[in-house]
Design a protein around this motif. Structure first.
Motif, mmCIF file in Angstrom:
data_model
loop_
_atom_site.group_PDB
_atom_site.id
_atom_site.type_symbol
_atom_site.label_atom_id
_atom_site.label_comp_id
_atom_site.label_asym_id
_atom_site.label_seq_id
_atom_site.Cartn_x
_atom_site.Cartn_y
_atom_site.Cartn_z
ATOM 1 N N GLN A 82 0.819 -1.210 0.000
ATOM 2 C CA GLN A 82 0.000 0.000 0.000
ATOM 3 C C GLN A 82 0.856 1.265 0.000
ATOM 4 O O GLN A 82 0.471 2.291 -0.561
ATOM 5 C CB GLN A 82 -0.929 -0.012 1.208
ATOM 6 N N THR A 90 1.955 2.350 -3.507
ATOM 7 C CA THR A 90 0.903 2.391 -4.524
ATOM 8 C C THR A 90 0.576 3.834 -4.883
ATOM 9 O O THR A 90 0.246 4.632 -4.002
ATOM 10 C CB THR A 90 -0.365 1.685 -4.010
ATOM 11 N N SER A 103 -1.469 7.163 -6.295
ATOM 12 C CA SER A 103 -2.844 7.569 -5.971
ATOM 13 C C SER A 103 -3.833 7.193 -7.061
ATOM 14 O O SER A 103 -5.005 6.909 -6.766
ATOM 15 C CB SER A 103 -2.888 9.076 -5.716
ATOM 16 N N ILE A 110 -4.079 4.531 -8.684
ATOM 17 C CA ILE A 110 -4.534 3.157 -8.479
ATOM 18 C C ILE A 110 -5.696 3.136 -7.482
ATOM 19 O O ILE A 110 -6.700 2.432 -7.682
ATOM 20 C CB ILE A 110 -3.387 2.274 -7.980
ATOM 21 N N TRP A 111 -5.571 3.918 -6.423
ATOM 22 C CA TRP A 111 -6.666 3.986 -5.440
ATOM 23 C C TRP A 111 -7.904 4.628 -6.044
ATOM 24 O O TRP A 111 -9.037 4.224 -5.729
ATOM 25 C CB TRP A 111 -6.214 4.762 -4.203
ATOM 26 N N LEU A 128 -9.584 1.990 -8.065
ATOM 27 C CA LEU A 128 -10.314 1.078 -7.193
ATOM 28 C C LEU A 128 -11.600 1.735 -6.682
ATOM 29 O O LEU A 128 -12.667 1.096 -6.625
ATOM 30 C CB LEU A 128 -9.429 0.667 -6.024
ATOM 31 N N LEU A 129 -11.519 3.011 -6.338
ATOM 32 C CA LEU A 129 -12.701 3.754 -5.888
ATOM 33 C C LEU A 129 -13.740 3.822 -7.007
ATOM 34 O O LEU A 129 -14.950 3.713 -6.747
ATOM 35 C CB LEU A 129 -12.287 5.162 -5.457
ATOM 36 N N PHE A 164 -4.156 -3.367 -11.535
ATOM 37 C CA PHE A 164 -3.783 -3.738 -10.174
ATOM 38 C C PHE A 164 -2.692 -4.805 -10.143
ATOM 39 O O PHE A 164 -1.832 -4.789 -9.261
ATOM 40 C CB PHE A 164 -5.024 -4.217 -9.421
ATOM 41 N N CYS A 186 0.748 -3.427 -10.663
ATOM 42 C CA CYS A 186 1.151 -2.605 -9.527
ATOM 43 C C CYS A 186 1.533 -3.458 -8.318
ATOM 44 O O CYS A 186 2.554 -3.202 -7.675
ATOM 45 C CB CYS A 186 0.018 -1.643 -9.154
ATOM 46 N N TRP A 187 0.727 -4.476 -7.993
ATOM 47 C CA TRP A 187 0.868 -5.160 -6.714
ATOM 48 C C TRP A 187 1.586 -6.503 -6.776
ATOM 49 O O TRP A 187 2.103 -6.963 -5.765
ATOM 50 C CB TRP A 187 -0.521 -5.364 -6.089
#
Length: 495
Positions: free
Chosen positions: A112, A115, A117, A119-120, A123-124, A158, A161-162
């Motif tokens: 996290q 990561t 912003s 990406i968040w 997801l939002l 995602f 990124c992860w």
């Protein structure tokens, strides 16, 4: 007399497997009995997805190959309905990839911190779209169809990124994308020679069919309908921006620039995508904006060369329409893009589709203006519950009005926020990275983001065309990977 003892049931892995095997057995029995192509594709994707859970990079490879080199050309050789249903298996792999990425995030909370912003925000956007659809619930089919079209390839964002993906794997995928760009030329030539004459011979039976639209490389063509020529052109211009950016940062030799550029650009002259006349200069202006004052003569020479290419492209496009004069072509293009003439067989065009949304919002229902009507509500092809009120209008002609109808102003703003936040992330890499490759790719991604922003008002493919969604989501995921590598390495040269 003691009461009879109650037997206890122990939950063991073998019991879980046994319980899960029952619905799987029923499902595969249904597949065997019906031989339904959609169910067969689902079953194959299910088997491959489960088998590759421990090897997510294999899922990435399989999805890239099928999404960029297979699904787009299938409709030319098999029934279009069957080809569309077979693409569902690729979509399922995309959702498997998303699930693996989320599991990785949950099992590695440290991810996290690095990561970015955007990406968040992405997801939002997904969470908001689901909640919005539940608030405006219409039917399960409309929700699942809309979610599938919107998010079928968002797993790349995602996953890149992860997941733990090293530099070697990323380099192989970069080479793969270059190979995909190079293969568009032979495919486009084949479509021009084989399928354009055939469509010319049957165009009287299909009044709104444009024969040259079939020249779309591997991005999607149909025998009697439209083609994803604009998506192919956008992808090639994005690849060209990477090549030019690498050369600008001196990480690509002049020899390779001279070799790759003609092959990448040639398909742009074989189709009839007039938006190239805008997208090429747009890409150039974004990519070379820092050179305007620091290297004015170099910039002017490059700009003149780009404009010359644009003029040649415009002449090539006009030559594909011999039945109309140049003046008629220009006036017709302006009419069905900015005036009142409908696009193709629709009542609306790219401009009036947005103004029509604004005109048909009732002040008494501010909820639909702000939050929309749910995923799939405006989808014309599947008769979404909003689209059925406007048959033949084309309210989902481009991505912008589709987002407004489906997810309202909030969804539209969130989607744009993803692009803006990604731009800022790329800007940080350009300022801070010591790697010329990272700086070059960040500049090229910014050019791509500008093209995506334009594309929202030009076509709908970014919300439903699988092949183009691969390009969009992989670029965002690649930017997130570059950002995480930059943060983890402490600004060392990593790519």
């Amino acid at each position: 007399m003691s009461p009879p003892s109650v037997p206890t049931i122990r939950i063991t892995p073998s019991l879980i497997i046994a319980l899960l095997s029952i619905p799987f057995a029923l499902f595969f029995g249904l597949v065997a009995v019906t031989a339904n192509p959609l169910l067969v594709g689902f079953a194959v994707a299910l088997i491959l997805g489960v088998a590759f859970l421990a090897k997510p990079d294999w899922i990435i490879w399989l999805t890239l190959i099928l999404g960029l080199l297979v699904t787009g050309i299938l409709p030319l050789f098999i029934h279009e309905g069957l080809a569309a249903r077979s693409a569902w298996s690729v979509s399922i792999l995309g959702f498997f990839l998303m699930a693996v990425a989320f599991l990785k995030l949950l099992s590695t909370p440290g991810n996290q911190k690095e990561t970015p912003s955007f990406i968040w925000i992405a997801l939002l956007f997904i969470i908001y779209a689901i909640l919005c659809s539940l608030m405006n619930w219409h039917s399960l089919g409309e929700f699942l169809g809309g979610a599938k079209r919107y998010f079928q390839m968002w797993g790349f964002i995602f996953a890149l990124c992860w997941l733990t993906l090293d530099v070697q794997k990323m380099q192989r995928w970069r080479i793969f994308f270059l190979c995909v760009a190079l293969v568009q030329l032979p495919l486009a030539i084949y479509q021009l020679i084989t399928w354009v004459p055939f469509r010319e011979s049957i165009k009287n039976a299909y009044p709104h069919m444009v024969p040259i639209d079939v020249v779309a490389g591997a991005f999607g063509s149909s025998i009697t309908g439209g083609g994803a020529s604009a998506e192919m052109a956008t992808f090639l211009i994005i690849i060209l921006s990477f090549i030019l950016a690498r050369r600008m940062e001196k990480s690509l030799s002049t020899k390779y620039l001279a070799l790759l550029t003609p092959i990448v650009m040639a398909p742009l002259f074989l189709g009839e995508t007039k938006a190239v006349l805008f997208m090429l200069p747009l890409m150039f202006m974004v990519l070379y904006r820092h050179k305007i004052f620091s290297h004015i003569r170099y910039w002017l020479f490059s700009f003149a060369a780009m404009m010359l290419i644009t003029v040649i492209a415009s002449y090539a496009y006009m030559s594909f329409m011999p039945e109309k004069s140049k003046e008629e072509l220009i006036s017709d293009t302006i009419a069905y893009n900015f005036q009142e003439k409908g696009y193709g067989g629709y009542y609306l065009n790219r401009t009036t589709a947005i103004t029509f949304w604004a005109q048909n919002q009732r002040a008494s229902d501010p909820v639909s203006i702000v939050f929309g009507n749910g995923l799939g509500a405006s989808h014309t092809a599947t008769r979404g519950h909003i689209a059925v009120h406007y048959p033949g209008y084309g309210i989902d002609l481009t991505a912008a009005p589709t987002l407004l109808w489906d997810l309202g102003l909030v969804g539209f703003i969130l989607f744009f926020a993803i692009l803006i936040s990604a731009w800022r992330c790329a800007n940080r890499l350009i300022r801070e990275s010591v790697s010329p490759v990272v700086r070059a790719d960040a500049k090229a991604i910014q050019a791509a983001l500008a093209l995506f922003a334009f594309y929202l008002f030009y076509r709908i493919g970014i919300l439903e065309l699988l092949s183009f969604q691969v390009v969009f989501t992989v670029l965002l995921g690649y930017l997130a990977w570059l950002h995480r590598q930059h943060m983890l390495s402490g600004n060392k040269q990593t790519a």
